[in-house]
Enzyme design. Sequence first.
Site, mmCIF file in Angstrom:
data_model
loop_
_atom_site.group_PDB
_atom_site.id
_atom_site.type_symbol
_atom_site.label_atom_id
_atom_site.label_comp_id
_atom_site.label_asym_id
_atom_site.label_seq_id
_atom_site.Cartn_x
_atom_site.Cartn_y
_atom_site.Cartn_z
ATOM 1 N N LYS A 13 -31.989 109.631 62.717
ATOM 2 C CA LYS A 13 -31.843 108.222 63.086
ATOM 3 C C LYS A 13 -32.863 107.766 64.134
ATOM 4 C CE LYS A 13 -27.301 107.934 63.759
ATOM 5 N NZ LYS A 13 -26.003 107.309 64.095
ATOM 6 N N LEU A 49 -35.899 108.206 63.823
ATOM 7 C CA LEU A 49 -37.114 107.788 63.121
ATOM 8 C C LEU A 49 -36.992 106.336 62.683
ATOM 9 C CD1 LEU A 49 -37.683 110.961 60.900
ATOM 10 C CD2 LEU A 49 -38.678 110.425 63.135
ATOM 11 N N LYS A 62 -26.421 110.625 54.470
ATOM 12 C CA LYS A 62 -26.858 111.339 53.273
ATOM 13 C C LYS A 62 -27.592 112.624 53.668
ATOM 14 C CE LYS A 62 -26.545 108.014 49.693
ATOM 15 N NZ LYS A 62 -25.731 107.028 50.438
ATOM 16 N N THR A 79 -37.323 103.506 31.271
ATOM 17 C CA THR A 79 -38.256 102.905 32.234
ATOM 18 C C THR A 79 -39.452 103.816 32.522
ATOM 19 O OG1 THR A 79 -36.923 103.709 34.090
ATOM 20 C CG2 THR A 79 -36.585 101.416 33.434
ATOM 21 N N SER A 94 -54.598 107.095 43.941
ATOM 22 C CA SER A 94 -54.359 108.395 44.577
ATOM 23 C C SER A 94 -55.596 109.290 44.507
ATOM 24 C CB SER A 94 -53.170 109.080 43.913
ATOM 25 O OG SER A 94 -53.320 109.060 42.512
ATOM 26 N N ARG A 107 -57.581 108.727 47.447
ATOM 27 C CA ARG A 107 -56.897 109.281 48.617
ATOM 28 C C ARG A 107 -56.948 110.815 48.633
ATOM 29 N NH1 ARG A 107 -52.777 105.940 46.784
ATOM 30 N NH2 ARG A 107 -51.312 107.689 46.780
ATOM 31 N N ASP A 126 -52.476 107.956 37.012
ATOM 32 C CA ASP A 126 -53.347 107.188 36.129
ATOM 33 C C ASP A 126 -54.692 106.995 36.820
ATOM 34 O OD1 ASP A 126 -52.877 105.355 38.108
ATOM 35 O OD2 ASP A 126 -52.048 103.805 36.822
ATOM 36 N N ASP A 144 -56.975 101.787 33.909
ATOM 37 C CA ASP A 144 -57.115 100.357 34.175
ATOM 38 C C ASP A 144 -58.489 100.120 34.766
ATOM 39 O OD1 ASP A 144 -54.494 99.872 33.415
ATOM 40 O OD2 ASP A 144 -53.701 99.836 35.469
#
Length: 330
Positions: free
Chosen positions: A62, A64, A74, A103, A179, A182, A189, A251
């Site tokens: 908590k 953070l 959780k 999805t 990515s 990075r 993709d 893309d």
Amino acid sequence: MGKRKTPSGEETPNSDFCDFLSELAEYEKNISRNIHKYNAYRKAASVLASHPIRIKSGEESKKLNGIGEKIAKKIDEFLQTGKLQKLDNIHNDSKSTAINLLTQITGIGPAKAQNLVNEGITTLEELEKHKNKLNHHQLIGLKYYHDFKEKIPRDEIKKIENLIRSHLEPQIQLTICGSYRRGKQQSGDIDALITHPNYTSSQPKKKQNILKNVVAALQNCGLITETISLGDTKFMGACKLNQDSITRRLDIRLTPYDQYFCAVLYFTGSDMFNKEMRAHALDVGFTLNEYTLRPVGSTGVPGEPVEIHSEKDVFDCIGFPYKEPEDRNK
Ligand code: 8DG
Ligand code: CA
Ligand code: CA
């Protein structure tokens, strides 16, 4: 204590927490369709991903930024039982697992997936029998479902980058963002950006057929194998490096020369990093998006775009410490 691995293969002291938080985030996005909860879980996962020390209790978590009472609980449940009841329930719910599956197909969003499931279509086999319910994008998503699920190794993207570059006229600049830029060893993709010095935001007509010509050249050489959509500034489709490789999502975006660096910055991400940087920009009176950086006056109306000649210009202008692309993985 054993090392923990995230789905992307990276090890951090808290990646098991990040994994379940990311899964909860996906559930909120695709099934509950609660964008606020989705953002909250993603924020928490991102904060934990960059926390260098193992969290030992909910109470500790908590402290953070972005972790409140509910997520702390959780974390405690996970630490005590090694699992989460909520995720178990989701995994055991057939409607949730079906929506989740659907999805994963590019072109099928949460609403479409829900419709299909309501019509009793819950598997790929069922979907194959009801292709009439799918648009062109979704059909390609289904056709290459298994290929598109595979991550793309860095050296394959490197080869695709070189091949694309070899087909560009010299004045066109290309940056593979996402990515890959990075520094990730594998990507979901390929996010390519191109620009041409003659095409600027004040000379929009100069975009002419720049993108279409590039796409045609890449089709001719056999790299581009599928087109999902093709406009003047955005191509969505798929490519295949050679006989041995599988089909990859590609893309390509064409941006005006004066907006190139804002676009490179935006499409490099990460998504969470962009959010943080945009929020900082707003704090100091600027609005930042994939096109421009503009001052926001006291009236709240954005002014003329700041002239930008590099990514670093954007950082400098808003007093945000420069980060190399490899350090934008939060
Ligand atoms: P991946 O493909 O390896 O999974 O990761 P990625 O390259 O970081 O993600 P991406 O979904 O391909 O998006 C590329 C960049 O676009 C991302 O790093 C940051 C930017 N971006 C945002 N918001 C969004 C968004 O809502 N959707 C998409 N597709 N991209 C976004 O900042
Ligand atoms: Ca990407
Ligand atoms: Ca992408």
